[in-house]
Design a protein around this motif. Structure first.
Motif, PDB file in Angstrom:
ATOM      1  N   GLU A   1      45.345  37.312  54.808  1.00  0.00           N
ATOM      2  CA  GLU A   1      45.209  36.045  54.083  1.00  0.00           C
ATOM      3  C   GLU A   1      44.690  34.932  55.000  1.00  0.00           C
ATOM      4  OE1 GLU A   1      44.978  35.586  51.164  1.00  0.00           O
ATOM      5  OE2 GLU A   1      46.732  35.906  49.901  1.00  0.00           O
TER       6      GLU A   1
ATOM      7  N   ASP B   1      34.847  37.931  35.563  1.00  0.00           N
ATOM      8  CA  ASP B   1      33.874  38.630  36.416  1.00  0.00           C
ATOM      9  C   ASP B   1      33.314  39.863  35.705  1.00  0.00           C
ATOM     10  OD1 ASP B   1      34.146  36.791  38.462  1.00  0.00           O
ATOM     11  OD2 ASP B   1      35.808  37.863  39.395  1.00  0.00           O
TER      12      ASP B   1
ATOM     13  N   ARG C   1      40.930  33.761  55.101  1.00  0.00           N
ATOM     14  CA  ARG C   1      40.411  32.772  54.146  1.00  0.00           C
ATOM     15  C   ARG C   1      40.824  31.355  54.519  1.00  0.00           C
ATOM     16  NH1 ARG C   1      42.494  35.228  48.698  1.00  0.00           N
ATOM     17  NH2 ARG C   1      41.362  33.495  47.780  1.00  0.00           N
TER      18      ARG C   1
ATOM     19  N   HIS D   1      42.686  40.147  42.657  1.00  0.00           N
ATOM     20  CA  HIS D   1      41.848  39.104  43.268  1.00  0.00           C
ATOM     21  C   HIS D   1      42.063  39.041  44.780  1.00  0.00           C
ATOM     22  CE1 HIS D   1      40.328  37.657  39.509  1.00  0.00           C
ATOM     23  NE2 HIS D   1      41.545  37.566  39.024  1.00  0.00           N
TER      24      HIS D   1
ATOM     25  N   ASN E   1      35.686  40.546  50.471  1.00  0.00           N
ATOM     26  CA  ASN E   1      34.575  39.584  50.532  1.00  0.00           C
ATOM     27  C   ASN E   1      34.541  38.867  51.881  1.00  0.00           C
ATOM     28  OD1 ASN E   1      32.643  39.425  48.634  1.00  0.00           O
ATOM     29  ND2 ASN E   1      33.404  37.593  47.651  1.00  0.00           N
ATOM     30  N   SER E   2      35.724  38.497  52.388  1.00  0.00           N
ATOM     31  CA  SER E   2      35.799  37.811  53.671  1.00  0.00           C
ATOM     32  C   SER E   2      35.319  38.719  54.795  1.00  0.00           C
ATOM     33  CB  SER E   2      37.241  37.356  53.940  1.00  0.00           C
ATOM     34  OG  SER E   2      37.681  36.478  52.944  1.00  0.00           O
TER      35      SER E   2
ATOM     36  N   ASN F   1      38.954  39.366  47.285  1.00  0.00           N
ATOM     37  CA  ASN F   1      38.626  38.258  48.191  1.00  0.00           C
ATOM     38  C   ASN F   1      38.737  38.682  49.655  1.00  0.00           C
ATOM     39  OD1 ASN F   1      38.088  36.415  46.156  1.00  0.00           O
ATOM     40  ND2 ASN F   1      40.238  35.880  45.917  1.00  0.00           N
ATOM     41  N   SER F   2      39.688  39.571  49.991  1.00  0.00           N
ATOM     42  CA  SER F   2      39.823  40.054  51.366  1.00  0.00           C
ATOM     43  C   SER F   2      38.582  40.823  51.790  1.00  0.00           C
ATOM     44  CB  SER F   2      41.063  40.943  51.487  1.00  0.00           C
ATOM     45  OG  SER F   2      42.227  40.237  51.165  1.00  0.00           O
TER      46      SER F   2
END
Length: 636
Positions: free
Chosen positions: A492, A166, A495, A432, A439-440, A436-437
């Motif tokens: 978690e 990234d 996701r 990550h 992002n969600s 990702n959290s």
């Protein structure tokens, strides 16, 4: 011998004629130098002649330019030591001439050579230095902008080597924007290829192929043979991963022939290794072995570490398939040992430090600006004679100094906190997961699901706070650990579309506030249950955490999932382009071992595979016995 002397004479005449046209005036600006002497950039004899004549005339800028061009020629035939010598000399000459553009170009060229040799830290050092110098220039010429694009692209390549995909993509996209503004087709070809490499590494094969083909199109437009070699090899790799072995073999063979004509050992080794790889997939074992060994020999001869690693890995796969386990193990161990010299903890920490530095660059600029303003106020105060203006200036300087001091303190404090937070988070949590959290949660905001966004943002903030608190303590109450795991599972579960049913059952005879355990000790087990047990299951996803006592020496914690089981998960992970590696179990065992030293009994850890009556996997259970009773001797 006669042909060589004739070529030298012709090169000398060409240079003499060009210098005669200049009428004794040596150019100093890079754009003019390049327009006059670029016709010699692929002629090593002419460049050597130009270096001698410019050195005699003390034309530092032209000598620096010619030294860099000759260094590029040496690099392209894998004479890395000779290339490095030329670029270092070019940088020294540019420094003496006080020519920023030539200095930036020289620093970038040195970084490229170190990158070819997989000397990561040195490469990143030189590219960053080049980028810092170029960015400090207020009015940037097209050549300087091009150098900035080269620095960003090269730093992206270093990030690729360290598997920071990234970060690499962000650098390539910055470089790509500059190359589009300049209309530089070579720069566009290079950046699209690098984007394709990052996409391929992330498992996005279709997108990687699109970017490789864009790069190939630009290379065709500028008729770059080395560009074709690079793109053919990369497209061939994607074809192999897609199972298109015949297509891959054909295009890689073309790449090999072109690389041999170019005499670039870097790409020759690359092509031999790829050809051996696809031949192994086509069960052409004898040809595969020959080509992989050729690629390995060239890579070792020229110090190409990552190519050497790839050759050893593919040979290990070949010998494993042939059931020659001794040779397979030898090549596998060689690959791992060499790979560790590139992916060292020091290199990864260095990259992290670079990231922090860029994040704080704006704050550092503010500090420098305030310091400059402070100096200006001081100089004005010294020039004024009267008491009135001296008093006014004294007040101004006092106010300015106070602002600078307070701002300095604030910025240092913020930077210290930022560094500390990142250090703790890096040691406790996978970055990550945090990315990702967030992002969600961002998706909830974009979809205007305000209640869900607020709910999960609240959970996430509480979770981060607990991690920060736990990171400062070696052990915490079991009650706090269970609360933290609830938050972790809540986050978690976003996701997984909230499909997972997570329960915690604590036996009535257990007071969780009086039992202490290592901080965040249960998180790796829950993570494994999620990603290895439940991520590939379609529905009815459950994780049950139970706390109970079987004897007075231990508190027993079991984590049971109804996932696909360890064997099926291992097969799925093996078939993926990107494999999810878990090192948390080894770290957890080490922490439990250290924690248990002062107790009567050591910890116990058991992982059970669960089956139904028909021997079909129905999940996994982890049972960990954490000691709670210490002897008087150990307590003391």
């Amino acid at each position: 011998m006669g042909a060589t002397l004739m070529a030298q004479d012709e090169a000398g005449l060409d240079v003499d004629q060009t210098l005669k046209n200049l009428q004794g005036t040596w150019p100093k600006q890079y754009e003019i130098i390049d327009s006059v002497f670029s016709k010699f950039k692929n002629d090593s004899l002419a460049l050597k002649e130009l270096i001698v004549k410019s050195e005699t005339a003390n034309a530092l800028e032209v000598e620096s330019y010619a030294s860099n061009k000759l260094g590029e020629l040496y690099r392209n035939i894998s004479l890395y030591d000779a290339a490095l010598e030329m670029h270092l000399n070019a940088e020294k000459l540019a420094k003496r001439a006080q020519n920023v553009q030539l200095k930036v170009i020289s620093l970038n060229m040195i970084g490229v050579v170190y990158r070819r040799k997989d000397i990561i830290k040195a490469a990143l050092d030189y590219h960053k230095k080049a980028l810092d110098i170029a960015n400090a220039v207020k009015v940037k010429t097209p050549a300087l902008k091009a150098s900035i694009a080269v620095s960003q692209n090269s730093m992206g390549n270093v990030y690729l080597t360290l598997k920071q995909y990234d970060l690499a993509i962000a650098q390539f996209e910055k470089s790509l924007r500059i190359e589009k503004q300049l209309g530089n087709k070579l720069g566009l070809a290079i950046n699209y290829h690098n984007l394709g490499y990052a996409d391929e590494a992330k498992g996005l094969l279709d997108l990687a192929l699109i970017n490789y083909e864009r790069s190939l199109d630009y290379n065709e437009q500028i008729d770059s043979e080395v560009g074709r070699v690079i793109c053919y090899n990369s497209i061939g790799q994607v074809y192999i991963k897609q199972g298109r072995y015949k297509d891959a073999k054909s295009i890689i063979e073309d790449a090999l022939q072109k690389a041999i004509q170019l005499e670039d050992q870097f790409y020759i080794a690359f092509a031999y290794i790829n050809l051996g790889w696809v031949q192994n997939e086509l069960h052409l074992d004898r040809e595969a072995e020959q080509n992989l060994k050729k690629g390995l020999e060239i890579s070792e001869t020229y110090g190409l570490k990552m190519s050497t690693v790839d050759a050893h890995k593919h040979l290990a796969d070949l010998y494993k398939k042939q059931r020659n386990f001794k040779l397979a193990m030898y090549h596998f161990e060689e690959a791992i040992a060499l790979e560790k010299t590139v992916f060292t903890e020091r290199n990864m920490q260095y990259v992290s430090d670079i990231i922090i530095q860029y994040e704080n660059q704006a704050k550092n600029d503010q500090i420098r600006q305030l310091a400059n303003e402070n100096e200006l106020v001081k100089s004005k105060m010294q020039r004024n004679q009267t008491i009135f203006w001296l008093a006014i200036l004294a007040l101004a300087i006092t106010a300015g100094t106070m602002v600078v001091i307070n701002r300095n303190r604030q910025l240092r404090h913020e930077k210290q906190i930022l560094t500390l937070e990142q250090d703790m988070l890096r040691s406790q949590m996978n970055p990550h997961f945090i990315f990702n959290s967030l992002n969600s949660i961002k998706l909830y905001i974009i979809n205007n699901e305000k209640e869900n966004a607020v709910y999960y943002l609240n959970k996430f903030s509480k979770f981060i706070r607990k991690i920060l608190i736990a990171s400062t303590e070696k052990e915490i109450p079991l009650e706090d650990e269970l609360d933290t795991m609830k938050l972790y599972m809540n986050i978690e579960n976003i996701r997984f579309s909230n499909e997972i049913r997570f329960t915690i059952d604590v036996a009535e005879d257990i007071n969780t506030s009086n039992i202490r355990v290592p901080s965040l000790i249960l998180q790796p087990f829950l993570e494994n249950a999620l990603w290895h047990g439940l991520s590939s299951k379609k529905d009815d996803k459950q994780i049950a955490l139970k706390v109970f006592k079987e004897n007075q020496d231990f508190v027993t914690i079991s984590i049971t999932d109804n996932g696909i089981g360890r064997k099926a998960s291992a097969l799925i992970n093996h078939s993926r382009v990107i494999k999810r590696k878990s090192v948390g179990l080894a770290i957890t065992k080490a922490r439990l071992t250290n924690f248990s030293k002062r107790f009567t009994m050591g910890y116990k850890l058991e992982i059970q595979d669960l089956f139904d009556d028909h021997n079909i996997p129905i999940g996994t259970r982890v049972i960990v016995n954490i000691p709670i009773r210490a002897t008087n001797l150990k307590s003391a």
